[in-house]
Design a protein around this motif. Structure first.
Motif, mmCIF file in Angstrom:
data_model
loop_
_atom_site.group_PDB
_atom_site.id
_atom_site.type_symbol
_atom_site.label_atom_id
_atom_site.label_comp_id
_atom_site.label_asym_id
_atom_site.label_seq_id
_atom_site.Cartn_x
_atom_site.Cartn_y
_atom_site.Cartn_z
ATOM 1 N N LYS A 1 -10.713 -10.921 -34.742
ATOM 2 C CA LYS A 1 -10.745 -9.655 -34.000
ATOM 3 C C LYS A 1 -12.144 -9.285 -33.502
ATOM 4 O O LYS A 1 -12.284 -8.477 -32.599
ATOM 5 C CB LYS A 1 -10.192 -8.532 -34.878
ATOM 6 C CG LYS A 1 -8.697 -8.734 -35.159
ATOM 7 C CD LYS A 1 -8.093 -7.597 -35.940
ATOM 8 C CE LYS A 1 -6.576 -7.705 -36.036
ATOM 9 N NZ LYS A 1 -6.074 -9.027 -36.468
ATOM 10 N N SER B 1 -1.257 -18.774 -35.537
ATOM 11 C CA SER B 1 0.090 -18.275 -35.287
ATOM 12 C C SER B 1 1.073 -19.443 -35.361
ATOM 13 O O SER B 1 0.678 -20.607 -35.440
ATOM 14 C CB SER B 1 0.161 -17.639 -33.897
ATOM 15 O OG SER B 1 0.225 -18.654 -32.914
ATOM 16 N N ARG C 1 -6.152 -9.526 -27.254
ATOM 17 C CA ARG C 1 -4.849 -9.590 -27.929
ATOM 18 C C ARG C 1 -4.480 -11.021 -28.298
ATOM 19 O O ARG C 1 -4.074 -11.304 -29.426
ATOM 20 C CB ARG C 1 -3.755 -8.973 -27.030
ATOM 21 C CG ARG C 1 -2.359 -9.019 -27.666
ATOM 22 C CD ARG C 1 -1.290 -8.398 -26.773
ATOM 23 N NE ARG C 1 -1.237 -8.996 -25.442
ATOM 24 C CZ ARG C 1 -0.684 -10.182 -25.154
ATOM 25 N NH1 ARG C 1 -0.143 -10.930 -26.104
ATOM 26 N NH2 ARG C 1 -0.680 -10.641 -23.908
ATOM 27 N N GLU C 2 -4.619 -11.934 -27.344
ATOM 28 C CA GLU C 2 -4.217 -13.319 -27.590
ATOM 29 C C GLU C 2 -5.094 -13.993 -28.645
ATOM 30 O O GLU C 2 -4.592 -14.723 -29.488
ATOM 31 C CB GLU C 2 -4.225 -14.125 -26.286
ATOM 32 C CG GLU C 2 -3.050 -13.816 -25.376
ATOM 33 C CD GLU C 2 -1.706 -14.313 -25.920
ATOM 34 O OE1 GLU C 2 -1.685 -15.221 -26.775
ATOM 35 O OE2 GLU C 2 -0.665 -13.797 -25.482
ATOM 36 N N SER D 1 -6.636 -12.547 -31.047
ATOM 37 C CA SER D 1 -6.240 -11.948 -32.317
ATOM 38 C C SER D 1 -4.904 -12.521 -32.814
ATOM 39 O O SER D 1 -4.774 -12.901 -33.973
ATOM 40 C CB SER D 1 -6.145 -10.428 -32.155
ATOM 41 O OG SER D 1 -5.588 -9.854 -33.303
ATOM 42 N N GLU D 2 -3.913 -12.612 -31.914
ATOM 43 C CA GLU D 2 -2.589 -13.121 -32.299
ATOM 44 C C GLU D 2 -2.628 -14.592 -32.691
ATOM 45 O O GLU D 2 -1.954 -15.009 -33.628
ATOM 46 C CB GLU D 2 -1.589 -12.952 -31.142
ATOM 47 C CG GLU D 2 -1.127 -11.519 -30.919
ATOM 48 C CD GLU D 2 -0.224 -11.374 -29.686
ATOM 49 O OE1 GLU D 2 0.080 -10.226 -29.331
ATOM 50 O OE2 GLU D 2 0.160 -12.398 -29.065
ATOM 51 N N GLU D 3 -3.404 -15.382 -31.957
ATOM 52 C CA GLU D 3 -3.364 -16.832 -32.164
ATOM 53 C C GLU D 3 -4.323 -17.317 -33.238
ATOM 54 O O GLU D 3 -4.135 -18.399 -33.777
ATOM 55 C CB GLU D 3 -3.647 -17.566 -30.844
ATOM 56 C CG GLU D 3 -2.574 -17.300 -29.790
ATOM 57 C CD GLU D 3 -2.665 -18.230 -28.593
ATOM 58 O OE1 GLU D 3 -3.691 -18.915 -28.429
ATOM 59 O OE2 GLU D 3 -1.688 -18.260 -27.822
ATOM 60 N N THR D 4 -5.359 -16.531 -33.524
ATOM 61 C CA THR D 4 -6.384 -17.007 -34.468
ATOM 62 C C THR D 4 -6.662 -16.024 -35.597
ATOM 63 O O THR D 4 -7.344 -16.376 -36.559
ATOM 64 C CB THR D 4 -7.727 -17.253 -33.749
ATOM 65 O OG1 THR D 4 -8.278 -15.984 -33.368
ATOM 66 C CG2 THR D 4 -7.563 -18.132 -32.518
ATOM 67 N N GLY D 5 -6.198 -14.784 -35.458
ATOM 68 C CA GLY D 5 -6.516 -13.757 -36.444
ATOM 69 C C GLY D 5 -7.913 -13.179 -36.281
ATOM 70 O O GLY D 5 -8.315 -12.282 -37.015
ATOM 71 N N GLU E 1 2.598 -20.740 -33.107
ATOM 72 C CA GLU E 1 2.513 -21.589 -31.905
ATOM 73 C C GLU E 1 1.600 -22.796 -32.094
ATOM 74 O O GLU E 1 1.526 -23.651 -31.222
ATOM 75 C CB GLU E 1 1.950 -20.785 -30.723
ATOM 76 C CG GLU E 1 2.774 -19.602 -30.291
ATOM 77 C CD GLU E 1 2.045 -18.788 -29.222
ATOM 78 O OE1 GLU E 1 1.940 -19.277 -28.090
ATOM 79 O OE2 GLU E 1 1.562 -17.678 -29.534
ATOM 80 N N THR F 1 -5.868 -8.834 -22.517
ATOM 81 C CA THR F 1 -5.090 -10.024 -22.884
ATOM 82 C C THR F 1 -5.921 -10.962 -23.751
ATOM 83 O O THR F 1 -5.424 -11.491 -24.751
ATOM 84 C CB THR F 1 -4.602 -10.771 -21.625
ATOM 85 O OG1 THR F 1 -3.824 -9.880 -20.839
ATOM 86 C CG2 THR F 1 -3.767 -11.991 -21.990
#
Length: 144
Positions: free
Chosen positions: A62, A104, A53-54, A56-60, A106, A50
């Motif tokens: 990796k 993201s 993933r989070e 990566s999704e929220e900040t780009g 959000e 999590t």
């Protein structure tokens, strides 16, 4: 079933540049508060999956490396429509070399902040406590 309605995982993400300065990534959520990247653990995911993933999704970002031995859980309640939700958030400490952030939908804004500035930016006392503990760990880690 756990006593929590929601369990999230996230990261105190930091960047170490030349010299002693450590910068922490804090995101400005669309609700207005400033906090660390985090999100709900999905079915079948481990806490660390999590976190990756989070972040990566929220900040780009990796390329994160988890710092062993830091796992902090905070708990709070909030209202979702008319229901009171019991929430737990588990934070890990992670280093990145990536300065560039791609937010993201959000989030409105972000910043890489020094420890003192990050403490002032964070909206919640429980997040400030997590940051203090993380900073203590890193101070010891890098003082050798």
């Amino acid at each position: 079933m756990a006593m929590y309605d929601e369990i999230s995982a996230g990261a105190v993400l930091y960047l170490k540049e030349e010299g002693p300065e450590i910068k922490y990534l804090i995101l400005n959520y669309s609700y207005g508060h400033w906090d660390f990247p985090k999100g709900n653990i999905e079915a079948g995911e481990t806490e660390l999956e999590t976190v990756f993933r989070e972040v990566s999704e929220e900040t780009g970002i990796k390329d994160i490396q988890i710092i062993e031995g830091f796992r902090q859980q905070i708990e709070y309640k909030y209202r979702k429509k008319s229901k009171l939700v019991n929430k737990a958030v588990i934070y890990y400490l992670a280093e990145t070399k990536s300065r560039q952030v791609v937010l993201s939908f959000e989030h409105n804004d972000f910043g890489w902040f020094s420890f003192e500035h990050a403490l002032m930016k964070l909206s919640f006392e429980n997040s400030r406590k997590v940051l203090r503990n993380a900073n203590n760990v890193l101070t010891c880690l890098y003082s050798n």
